[in-house]
Write a protein that holds these residues in place. Structure first.
Motif, PDB file in Angstrom:
ATOM      1  N   GLU A 222     -22.545  -5.781   1.845  1.00 28.83           N
ATOM      2  CA  GLU A 222     -22.619  -4.673   1.433  1.00 28.83           C
ATOM      3  C   GLU A 222     -21.634  -3.827   2.447  1.00 28.83           C
ATOM      4  OE1 GLU A 222     -26.073  -2.842   0.688  1.00 28.83           O
ATOM      5  OE2 GLU A 222     -26.448  -2.205   2.640  1.00 28.83           O
ATOM      6  N   PHE A 223     -20.671  -2.944   1.841  1.00 30.27           N
ATOM      7  CA  PHE A 223     -19.771  -2.360   2.430  1.00 30.27           C
ATOM      8  C   PHE A 223     -20.210  -0.705   2.328  1.00 30.27           C
ATOM      9  CE2 PHE A 223     -17.803  -6.222   2.031  1.00 30.27           C
ATOM     10  CZ  PHE A 223     -17.529  -6.460   3.371  1.00 30.27           C
ATOM     11  N   ILE A 224     -20.382   0.063   3.251  1.00 34.85           N
ATOM     12  CA  ILE A 224     -20.756   1.447   2.825  1.00 34.85           C
ATOM     13  C   ILE A 224     -19.815   2.430   3.359  1.00 34.85           C
ATOM     14  CG2 ILE A 224     -22.361   3.290   3.587  1.00 34.85           C
ATOM     15  CD1 ILE A 224     -24.436   1.347   4.130  1.00 34.85           C
ATOM     16  N   ILE A 225     -19.336   3.349   2.514  1.00 36.67           N
ATOM     17  CA  ILE A 225     -17.920   3.962   2.576  1.00 36.67           C
ATOM     18  C   ILE A 225     -18.134   5.184   2.400  1.00 36.67           C
ATOM     19  CG2 ILE A 225     -15.495   4.426   1.941  1.00 36.67           C
ATOM     20  CD1 ILE A 225     -17.422   1.268   0.499  1.00 36.67           C
ATOM     21  N   LYS A 226     -18.261   6.176   3.562  1.00 35.40           N
ATOM     22  CA  LYS A 226     -18.473   7.847   3.535  1.00 35.40           C
ATOM     23  C   LYS A 226     -17.457   8.319   2.783  1.00 35.40           C
ATOM     24  CE  LYS A 226     -22.374   8.161   6.025  1.00 35.40           C
ATOM     25  NZ  LYS A 226     -23.486   8.747   5.099  1.00 35.40           N
ATOM     26  N   GLY A 227     -17.503   9.283   1.927  1.00 34.50           N
ATOM     27  CA  GLY A 227     -16.383  10.036   1.194  1.00 34.50           C
ATOM     28  C   GLY A 227     -15.804  11.222   2.047  1.00 34.50           C
ATOM     29  N   ASN A 228     -14.766  11.678   1.452  1.00 35.11           N
ATOM     30  CA  ASN A 228     -14.087  12.960   2.200  1.00 35.11           C
ATOM     31  C   ASN A 228     -13.503  12.476   3.283  1.00 35.11           C
ATOM     32  OD1 ASN A 228     -12.954  15.520   1.560  1.00 35.11           O
ATOM     33  ND2 ASN A 228     -14.920  16.297   2.989  1.00 35.11           N
ATOM     34  N   GLN A 229     -13.006  11.393   3.918  1.00 34.33           N
ATOM     35  CA  GLN A 229     -12.621  10.932   5.013  1.00 34.33           C
ATOM     36  C   GLN A 229     -10.988  11.058   5.180  1.00 34.33           C
ATOM     37  OE1 GLN A 229     -13.773   7.349   7.258  1.00 34.33           O
ATOM     38  NE2 GLN A 229     -15.271   6.730   5.545  1.00 34.33           N
ATOM     39  N   THR A 230     -10.355  11.050   6.188  1.00 27.12           N
ATOM     40  CA  THR A 230      -8.953  11.584   6.239  1.00 27.12           C
ATOM     41  C   THR A 230      -8.362  10.489   7.120  1.00 27.12           C
ATOM     42  OG1 THR A 230      -9.410  14.051   6.164  1.00 27.12           O
ATOM     43  CG2 THR A 230      -7.168  13.149   7.069  1.00 27.12           C
ATOM     44  N   TYR A 231      -7.178   9.996   6.541  1.00 23.69           N
ATOM     45  CA  TYR A 231      -6.319   8.947   7.249  1.00 23.69           C
ATOM     46  C   TYR A 231      -5.621   9.869   8.236  1.00 23.69           C
ATOM     47  CZ  TYR A 231      -7.083   5.261   3.907  1.00 23.69           C
ATOM     48  OH  TYR A 231      -7.542   4.118   3.101  1.00 23.69           O
ATOM     49  N   LYS A 232      -5.157   9.007   9.309  1.00 23.36           N
ATOM     50  CA  LYS A 232      -4.491   9.837  10.509  1.00 23.36           C
ATOM     51  C   LYS A 232      -3.192   9.073  10.408  1.00 23.36           C
ATOM     52  CE  LYS A 232      -8.300  11.705  12.901  1.00 23.36           C
ATOM     53  NZ  LYS A 232      -9.429  11.531  11.821  1.00 23.36           N
ATOM     54  N   SER A 233      -2.010   9.630  10.645  1.00 22.38           N
ATOM     55  CA  SER A 233      -0.792   9.082  10.818  1.00 22.38           C
ATOM     56  C   SER A 233      -0.701   8.416  12.220  1.00 22.38           C
ATOM     57  CB  SER A 233       0.303   9.979  10.349  1.00 22.38           C
ATOM     58  OG  SER A 233       0.364  10.915  11.379  1.00 22.38           O
ATOM     59  N   ARG A 234       0.078   7.226  12.350  1.00 24.05           N
ATOM     60  CA  ARG A 234       0.361   6.770  13.766  1.00 24.05           C
ATOM     61  C   ARG A 234       1.567   5.657  13.624  1.00 24.05           C
ATOM     62  NH1 ARG A 234      -3.829   2.745  15.807  1.00 24.05           N
ATOM     63  NH2 ARG A 234      -1.862   1.960  16.831  1.00 24.05           N
ATOM     64  N   ASP A 235       1.699   5.346  14.893  1.00 21.53           N
ATOM     65  CA  ASP A 235       2.611   4.308  14.895  1.00 21.53           C
ATOM     66  C   ASP A 235       1.657   2.879  14.768  1.00 21.53           C
ATOM     67  OD1 ASP A 235       4.640   6.128  14.939  1.00 21.53           O
ATOM     68  OD2 ASP A 235       5.225   5.798  17.232  1.00 21.53           O
ATOM     69  N   TYR A 236       2.495   2.021  14.393  1.00 23.58           N
ATOM     70  CA  TYR A 236       1.855   0.719  14.412  1.00 23.58           C
ATOM     71  C   TYR A 236       2.907  -0.490  14.281  1.00 23.58           C
ATOM     72  CZ  TYR A 236      -1.526  -2.807  12.373  1.00 23.58           C
ATOM     73  OH  TYR A 236      -2.282  -3.926  12.332  1.00 23.58           O
ATOM     74  N   LYS A 237       2.375  -1.701  15.095  1.00 21.86           N
ATOM     75  CA  LYS A 237       3.277  -2.924  15.327  1.00 21.86           C
ATOM     76  C   LYS A 237       2.397  -3.829  14.423  1.00 21.86           C
ATOM     77  CE  LYS A 237       5.586  -6.071  17.789  1.00 21.86           C
ATOM     78  NZ  LYS A 237       6.012  -6.794  19.333  1.00 21.86           N
ATOM     79  N   VAL A 238       3.143  -4.550  13.630  1.00 22.89           N
ATOM     80  CA  VAL A 238       2.433  -5.703  12.780  1.00 22.89           C
ATOM     81  C   VAL A 238       2.775  -6.898  13.607  1.00 22.89           C
ATOM     82  CG1 VAL A 238       2.738  -6.989  10.756  1.00 22.89           C
ATOM     83  CG2 VAL A 238       3.236  -4.641  10.597  1.00 22.89           C
ATOM     84  N   GLU A 239       1.540  -7.545  13.753  1.00 20.71           N
ATOM     85  CA  GLU A 239       1.731  -9.093  14.514  1.00 20.71           C
ATOM     86  C   GLU A 239       2.307 -10.005  13.697  1.00 20.71           C
ATOM     87  OE1 GLU A 239      -2.901 -10.864  14.226  1.00 20.71           O
ATOM     88  OE2 GLU A 239      -2.381  -8.890  15.003  1.00 20.71           O
ATOM     89  N   GLY A 240       2.699 -10.965  14.461  1.00 23.37           N
ATOM     90  CA  GLY A 240       3.073 -12.409  13.634  1.00 23.37           C
ATOM     91  C   GLY A 240       1.972 -12.998  12.661  1.00 23.37           C
ATOM     92  N   ASP A 241       2.430 -14.028  11.896  1.00 19.99           N
ATOM     93  CA  ASP A 241       1.916 -14.179  10.654  1.00 19.99           C
ATOM     94  C   ASP A 241       1.359 -15.645  10.827  1.00 19.99           C
ATOM     95  OD1 ASP A 241       0.914 -14.876   8.137  1.00 19.99           O
ATOM     96  OD2 ASP A 241       2.248 -13.652   7.205  1.00 19.99           O
ATOM     97  N   TYR A 242       0.026 -15.700  10.715  1.00 21.92           N
ATOM     98  CA  TYR A 242      -0.470 -17.318  11.001  1.00 21.92           C
ATOM     99  C   TYR A 242      -0.241 -18.128   9.627  1.00 21.92           C
ATOM    100  CZ  TYR A 242      -2.419 -16.871  15.519  1.00 21.92           C
ATOM    101  OH  TYR A 242      -2.694 -16.539  17.155  1.00 21.92           O
ATOM    102  N   SER A 243      -0.221 -17.404   8.689  1.00 24.00           N
ATOM    103  CA  SER A 243       0.133 -18.173   7.530  1.00 24.00           C
ATOM    104  C   SER A 243       1.464 -18.670   7.444  1.00 24.00           C
ATOM    105  CB  SER A 243      -0.275 -17.319   6.225  1.00 24.00           C
ATOM    106  OG  SER A 243       0.638 -16.353   5.795  1.00 24.00           O
ATOM    107  N   GLN A 244       2.151 -18.091   8.052  1.00 22.15           N
ATOM    108  CA  GLN A 244       3.521 -18.461   8.175  1.00 22.15           C
ATOM    109  C   GLN A 244       3.786 -19.629   9.331  1.00 22.15           C
ATOM    110  OE1 GLN A 244       4.496 -18.271   5.574  1.00 22.15           O
ATOM    111  NE2 GLN A 244       5.211 -16.015   4.939  1.00 22.15           N
ATOM    112  N   ALA A 245       3.019 -19.137  10.512  1.00 23.74           N
ATOM    113  CA  ALA A 245       3.107 -20.155  11.554  1.00 23.74           C
ATOM    114  C   ALA A 245       2.653 -21.436  11.128  1.00 23.74           C
ATOM    115  CB  ALA A 245       2.260 -19.481  12.697  1.00 23.74           C
ATOM    116  N   ALA A 246       1.441 -21.479  10.261  1.00 27.44           N
ATOM    117  CA  ALA A 246       0.984 -22.639   9.889  1.00 27.44           C
ATOM    118  C   ALA A 246       1.904 -23.908   9.583  1.00 27.44           C
ATOM    119  CB  ALA A 246       0.112 -22.508   8.579  1.00 27.44           C
ATOM    120  N   PHE A 247       3.375 -23.571   9.020  1.00 30.84           N
ATOM    121  CA  PHE A 247       4.250 -24.476   8.540  1.00 30.84           C
ATOM    122  C   PHE A 247       4.840 -25.203  10.065  1.00 30.84           C
ATOM    123  CE2 PHE A 247       3.960 -21.415   5.192  1.00 30.84           C
ATOM    124  CZ  PHE A 247       3.750 -22.549   4.008  1.00 30.84           C
ATOM    125  N   TRP A 248       5.012 -24.294  11.067  1.00 33.14           N
ATOM    126  CA  TRP A 248       5.577 -25.092  12.212  1.00 33.14           C
ATOM    127  C   TRP A 248       4.494 -25.386  13.109  1.00 33.14           C
ATOM    128  CZ3 TRP A 248      10.072 -24.742  10.450  1.00 33.14           C
ATOM    129  CH2 TRP A 248      10.479 -23.743   9.729  1.00 33.14           C
TER     130      TRP A 248
END
Length: 434
Positions: A222-248
């Motif tokens: 089960e996952f418990i989710i409190k209501g009335n939460q607020t997302y906070k903006s930020r800078d974020y870098k996406v990491e490399g993709d293992y599903s694509q690395a799988a081919f190599w």
């Protein structure tokens, strides 16, 4: 219709793995929920990611700029999010992106207005019953085409208790995890069967936390989710993709000498399991701070459980076809509802190349060989992962092969064939028109 002819050749060298598609979807959506400006770095504009960007714009999110990094070929996406989504486009085309549509459906109900989501190809038929059951229970208005897209929705999802089967798709859980924290009241998601693809849920919870949202995970039951939460903006870098690395990784195991850069060794991606699976088969993989190196290895058949990593099964089937002994793919029923029926498409096309694969109801039995014959035309079934898997299979064929619908790779990895050539692949591309 684009096609490639591949003459068998050895691949070696270094390759920068493209950014994770799974994490890119999630980062864009989290930024869209966040008031203020977020910068999402290292984004590849594949068809699926463009679908998510367009979808968020359709409900009032501002994509302020997309800037290309010429040194990497990836992009920085600058997003101004909102707490108050509103319909800017009454029809949202999710193209062929299962992640986009399943993440989006509960989110668009936050507009509390009438909106239609649709798609193309096999996405039109991919099941959405999990959401229909929720809408029926909450008495939300919706119409569809005999269970298929387009889906028209009207009304706002309400907080509460949501019972979800764990062996259908974790994408439904992720869609709810994005949406429920901004509702006024608390919610709980109860998983009624064993949860498959746990790694994808882990990714969602991790990135939500980075954007200021807390989810309580009680042992994936089960996952418990409190209501009335607020997302906070930020800078974020996406990491490399293992599903694509799988081919190599598979290519390096078959012919040796490939280094995959820009991978996070501590990643939560479920498809990182490719490293453990290939090692179990006998593969020689070394880890470095920024990636891995794969050397040619003599591999053997094993039992591969597809339930937690279905996307890497087509290319692992290539490795199994060229490994000593027998490999069994088990718990793979969900592979039948991907961009193609991947149990059928994988078995059919690799058998054309000379593999020995028996298709079962929920898996494959693969008897390994030293070489594949080739000398035939195979088809991608308009499935990006089938096209790429066939490309990797070509390097161990005795004769050249032709892959039709090879441009299906644009769904997730637009530069796949360019990277294949950079590593030494011998490819001729052409178009036969429509």
């Amino acid at each position: 219709m684009n096609n490639v002819k591949i003459v068998p050749s050895t691949l070696n060298g270094e390759i920068t793995i493209p950014p994770s598609k799974s994490m890119s979807h999630r980062a864009i959506i989290c930024a869209s929920f966040s008031e203020g400006i977020s910068e999402i770095h290292n984004i590849a504009l594949s068809d699926d990611i463009i679908a998510t960007l367009d979808a968020m714009k359709s409900i009032g999110v501002e994509i302020l700029d997309i800037q290309q990094d010429t040194s990497t070929g990836t992009n920085k996406v600058i997003v101004r999010g909102t707490r108050n989504f509103e319909v800017k486009n009454e029809i949202i085309d999710c193209k062929e992106s299962g992640s986009t549509i399943r993440f989006l459906i509960p989110i668009v109900t936050l507009t509390n207005d009438k909106i239609t989501v649709t798609g193309r190809g096999r996405l039109v038929e991919r099941p959405l019953d999990t959401y229909y059951n929720i809408f029926d229970k909450q008495q939300l208005k919706y119409t569809n085409n005999n269970g298929k897209l387009p889906l028209t929705l009207e009304g706002k999802i309400q907080s509460g208790i949501f019972e979800i089967e764990g062996d259908v798709s974790s994408q439904f859980i992720t869609g709810l995890l994005f949406t429920l924290p901004v509702l006024d009241e608390d919610s709980k998601i109860i998983i009624t069967t064993e949860l498959e693809s746990k790694g994808y849920v882990d990714l969602t919870i991790d990135i939500l936390q980075k954007f200021g949202i807390e989810i309580i995970n009680n042992n994936y039951r089960e996952f418990i989710i409190k209501g009335n939460q607020t997302y906070k903006s930020r800078d974020y870098k996406v990491e490399g993709d293992y599903s694509q690395a799988a081919f190599w990784i598979v290519a390096g195991t078959l012919v040796g000498g490939i280094k995959c850069k820009d991978l996070d060794i501590s990643s939560l991606q479920g498809d990182k399991a490719v490293i453990d699976i290939v090692r179990e088969m006998g593969g020689n993989i070394s880890e470095y701070e920024d990636g891995i190196e794969v050397k040619a290895s003599k591999t053997k058949g094993v039992v591969i459980d597809a339930s937690q990593c279905p996307d890497i099964i087509p290319v692992l089937s290539v490795l199994a076809s060229l490994s000593e002994g027998t490999t069994k793919i088990i718990n793979g029923k969900r592979l039948r509802i991907k961009e193609s029926d991947r149990l059928t498409s994988t078995a059919t096309e690799l058998n054309k190349l000379g593999a020995d694969i028996e298709e079962l109801e929920d898996g494959l039995i693969i008897k390994g060989k030293d070489k594949l014959k080739g000398g035939v035309t195979v088809d991608s079934w308009n499935d990006h992962r089938i096209a790429m898997a066939l490309g990797i299979a070509s390097i161990k064929c005795e004769e050249s092969i032709v892959i039709t619908n090879s441009n299906s790779v644009t769904k997730s990895y637009p530069n796949f064939w360019d990277d294949f050539k950079k590593l030494g692949g011998n490819i001729d591309e052409w178009s036969m028109g429509k």
